[in-house]
Design a protein around this motif. Sequence first.
Motif: not given
Length: 286
Positions: A35-37, A57-65
């Motif tokens: 839940e942390k960015e 042990g959690t999934e990670v995601k990325t996003s554009q500016p």
Amino acid sequence: MKIAWVTDSTAYIEDLSVCEEKDVYVVPMNILIGEKEYKDGIDLSPQDLFEKLKEEGTEVKTSQPSIGTFKELYEKLSGRYDHIFSIHVSSHFSGTMSSAHQAAELLKDTVPSITCIDSKTLTYPLTELIEYGQALHKEGASIEVIKESIEEKVKTREVYVMVGSLEQLHKSGRMNGLSFFLGSMLKIKPILAISDGKLEVKEKVRNINKGLDRMSSLLGDAAQHKKIRKVSILHGLNHDEALEWMKELKASHPQIEFGAYPLGAVIDVHAGANTIGISWSEEKNR
């Protein structure tokens, strides 16, 4: 004429503290763990990223500016610079280029002096485009000549990589299910090429050593027919392996300048910590 150079955190920037002195401005990508960015390169390094993945042990995601982030930066820079070049990671890998372009469109009536360029690459090869543009500017080239020259440079770039984790690449949507299944079950290591900004399978090998040998051969073939001044070794957290490979390549190509550069946290998210690759571009007379 004073020019600002805007890029994103997938570019390799050795020392962020001196960016503004070189008229370079880096917009960070976003990395979401649980839940942390985090802001890439500001709150999180590649080492921190993988430590957190082990711990949580959690999934990670990325996003554009966001578009707003670019708009705010362009407005700020427009009062200090005559022109802004905004050069970003391949539009096939991220929506960052789209955010930059849309922000420039919103400001076209008030800040018309923005040129957005799709690098069709990532990490240090992206940084080299900025350095190339800065060198042209120092020589007195016009805005149009700089733009055309950078876009021509993009076309000569070659990048080959072996990803450290097929699973991470699959989760990120960069590899289809069948390719992932075959690679995992048969222990195949695909050599991926970046072609016109897109990932494609160049060849398949059985292990890392065979992959390094094949990429070395690709460089050897290119060096016979093209003028290559500099070659970049791209790596995840496997720095020592990259240096050892680079040492072997230097011995075979003493006329070429070599450097080893980390891929960065955002790329490591998708490719894995043990990713290793090679990149060069053909030198053109100017």
